[in-house]
Design an enzyme around this catalytic site. Sequence first.
Site: not given
Length: 409
Positions: A121, A198, A224
């Site tokens: 990302h 991550d 999330k």
Amino acid sequence: MDVREIRKQFPILDQEVNGHPLVYLDSAATSQKPIKVIEALDQYYRQYNSNVHRGVHTLGTRATDGYEGAREKVRQFIHAKSTEEIIFTRGTTTAINTVAASFGRANVAEGDEIVITHMEHHSNIIPWQQLAKEKGATLKYVPLQEDGTISLEDVKATVTSNTKIVAIMMVSNVLGTMNPIKEITKVAHENGAVMVVDGAQAAPHMKVDVQDLDCDFFAFSGHKMGGPTGIGVLYGKKQLLEVMEPIEFGGEMIDFVGLYESTWKELPWKFEGGTPIIAGAIGLGAAIDFLEDIGLDNIEAYEHKLAAYALDKLSEIDGMKIFGPKDPSKRAGLVTFNIDDVHPHDVATVLDSEGIAVRAGHHCAQPLMKWLKVSATARASFYLYNTEEDIDKLAAGLVKTKEYFSDVF
């Protein structure tokens, strides 16, 4: 898991969009929130809204207990040794930037290496790009296999004794690839590097044990995993955090301030300058309670089942290209795809007219798009409240999309 009962806990799902029952397939971007989280936020603001740590009055004490209680829930959730290792941040992006700006600046020098992958990302690319430019370091990429996985052999060939930081996502937000973080961490440590993970797409969907992974830093976001937006977590090993300097200065994080010198509070508060994200932390704690009541093992198994079902259904559609590992046991609960001769934004627009919410674009992963040789993709991502019926509606919507554009052109 009784998914029908779970869905009742998410009031936003009980609505129509464009005349159709909502099918929400964009949880990789942000998940919906259960009643338990909404009520926890409401209760904080209605009953004990106050700043933390500074006051001795009743509301301040209740707020502090809620905020620090959430920190302990996070510690247990990822199996950290101590709450001193749990830093509240605005999200995964802030957490990774903190590592780059504090640990990175102090430990990376000219000629050193930082290793990442093409699938990262942007929030796990740009901080390392900027650090490498600032320090004269080399940014290296572990190559991807044809199916979007990475091999340990390539990791071992890329990481060297000059590598200071290895930063890799645990689960790809585009390909769904589940990376072997524990084994990669071992390679990093054997070469004297620290491991930054991550975990934005992992923590909501599977059990995470940072001690078992042995990673040095682990970052994830609350929004999330059923929690509020604007709250995230940076886990760091205590011995590393203790010698790192804070990057935000002001109230809350200080011990003593003089005219020309200041000292910092102990961990974890030296990294939490200013009024912290109190309601967000309390909401995240409620989200953790909700997920653990269901069981992360149950959630992971269920999402693998959904992914397998989606791969089968979408593969039946002519002109469909699916990206990422074909083996559903090697991927998380999302499917990224394109339809021949139809732009992903057009796909998402037609699906939205059917009440189906998917993501379209580069998914904050432009280097990966270039590797895939596409400008954009569409993505359907699943969570514990989705069903096979949702995937059936997605497949029907994609067939309709394909037929519509075939008629137009």
